[in-house]
Design a protein around this motif. Structure first.
Motif, PDB file in Angstrom:
ATOM      1  N   PHE A 187       1.069  -1.210   6.377  1.00  0.00           N
ATOM      2  CA  PHE A 187       0.801   0.208   6.105  1.00  0.00           C
ATOM      3  C   PHE A 187       0.451   0.954   7.391  1.00  0.00           C
ATOM      4  O   PHE A 187       0.935   2.059   7.614  1.00  0.00           O
ATOM      5  N   ILE A 222       0.855  -1.187   0.000  1.00  0.00           N
ATOM      6  CA  ILE A 222       0.000   0.000   0.000  1.00  0.00           C
ATOM      7  C   ILE A 222       0.892   1.238   0.000  1.00  0.00           C
ATOM      8  O   ILE A 222       1.777   1.366   0.840  1.00  0.00           O
ATOM      9  N   GLN A 223       0.610   2.136  -0.952  1.00  0.00           N
ATOM     10  CA  GLN A 223       1.420   3.355  -1.093  1.00  0.00           C
ATOM     11  C   GLN A 223       0.722   4.611  -0.575  1.00  0.00           C
ATOM     12  O   GLN A 223       1.382   5.610  -0.315  1.00  0.00           O
ATOM     13  N   SER A 224      -0.605   4.545  -0.484  1.00  0.00           N
ATOM     14  CA  SER A 224      -1.337   5.754  -0.105  1.00  0.00           C
ATOM     15  C   SER A 224      -2.561   5.399   0.729  1.00  0.00           C
ATOM     16  O   SER A 224      -2.956   4.236   0.802  1.00  0.00           O
ATOM     17  N   GLU A 225      -3.157   6.428   1.290  1.00  0.00           N
ATOM     18  CA  GLU A 225      -4.378   6.222   2.055  1.00  0.00           C
ATOM     19  C   GLU A 225      -5.511   5.727   1.153  1.00  0.00           C
ATOM     20  O   GLU A 225      -6.336   4.915   1.552  1.00  0.00           O
ATOM     21  N   SER A 226      -5.509   6.205  -0.085  1.00  0.00           N
ATOM     22  CA  SER A 226      -6.507   5.764  -1.057  1.00  0.00           C
ATOM     23  C   SER A 226      -6.363   4.256  -1.331  1.00  0.00           C
ATOM     24  O   SER A 226      -7.360   3.521  -1.366  1.00  0.00           O
ATOM     25  N   ASP A 227      -5.115   3.814  -1.506  1.00  0.00           N
ATOM     26  CA  ASP A 227      -4.862   2.371  -1.698  1.00  0.00           C
ATOM     27  C   ASP A 227      -5.343   1.579  -0.479  1.00  0.00           C
ATOM     28  O   ASP A 227      -5.922   0.504  -0.606  1.00  0.00           O
ATOM     29  N   TYR A 228      -5.066   2.148   0.688  1.00  0.00           N
ATOM     30  CA  TYR A 228      -5.475   1.511   1.941  1.00  0.00           C
ATOM     31  C   TYR A 228      -6.991   1.315   1.979  1.00  0.00           C
ATOM     32  O   TYR A 228      -7.474   0.213   2.271  1.00  0.00           O
ATOM     33  N   HIS A 229      -7.738   2.360   1.663  1.00  0.00           N
ATOM     34  CA  HIS A 229      -9.203   2.268   1.720  1.00  0.00           C
ATOM     35  C   HIS A 229      -9.747   1.291   0.676  1.00  0.00           C
ATOM     36  O   HIS A 229     -10.692   0.554   0.952  1.00  0.00           O
ATOM     37  N   LYS A 230      -9.145   1.277  -0.505  1.00  0.00           N
ATOM     38  CA  LYS A 230      -9.566   0.331  -1.548  1.00  0.00           C
ATOM     39  C   LYS A 230      -9.316  -1.107  -1.091  1.00  0.00           C
ATOM     40  O   LYS A 230     -10.166  -1.984  -1.266  1.00  0.00           O
TER      41      LYS A 230
END
Length: 101
Positions: free
Chosen positions: A98, A6-14
């Motif tokens: 993450f 996971i690179q971003s918070e968006s990736d985390y939520h997805k």
């Protein structure tokens, strides 16, 4: 499926949303497999605890019938269950990595 760190918070939520979707299916598979396990356990108990030959024979036939009816579906569910288990394990480790970072 292939998963990347996971690179971003968006990736985390997805990925969390995907985990939740997959977990719902995984839980349903687990419940279906548990029902079959319980059904077979009950029949097995009747078979092993009965001393009457006719009851034992009826229990044996019931086990064979249930096996013939459910084996293919159980094997498919078990295969999917294991796949989901592995995917959920991978997603969980990525999410935890993450969160910790």
């Amino acid at each position: 499926a292939s998963y990347s760190p996971i690179q971003s918070e968006s990736d985390y939520h997805k990925l969390r949303a995907e985990f939740d979707r997959k977990y719902a299916v995984y839980k349903q598979l687990d419940q279906c497999l548990a029902v079959s396990t319980k059904d077979f356990s009950i029949l097995h108990s009747h078979f092993t605890t009965s001393t009457h030959p006719l009851i034992r024979e009826a229990s044996r036939k019931a086990i064979e019938k249930l096996y013939a009816e459910r084996n293919d579906a159980i094997q498919k569910m078990l295969h999917m269950y294991k796949l989901y288990h592995d995917e959920l394990k991978t997603i969980k480790s990525l999410v935890m990595a993450f969160v910790i970072s």
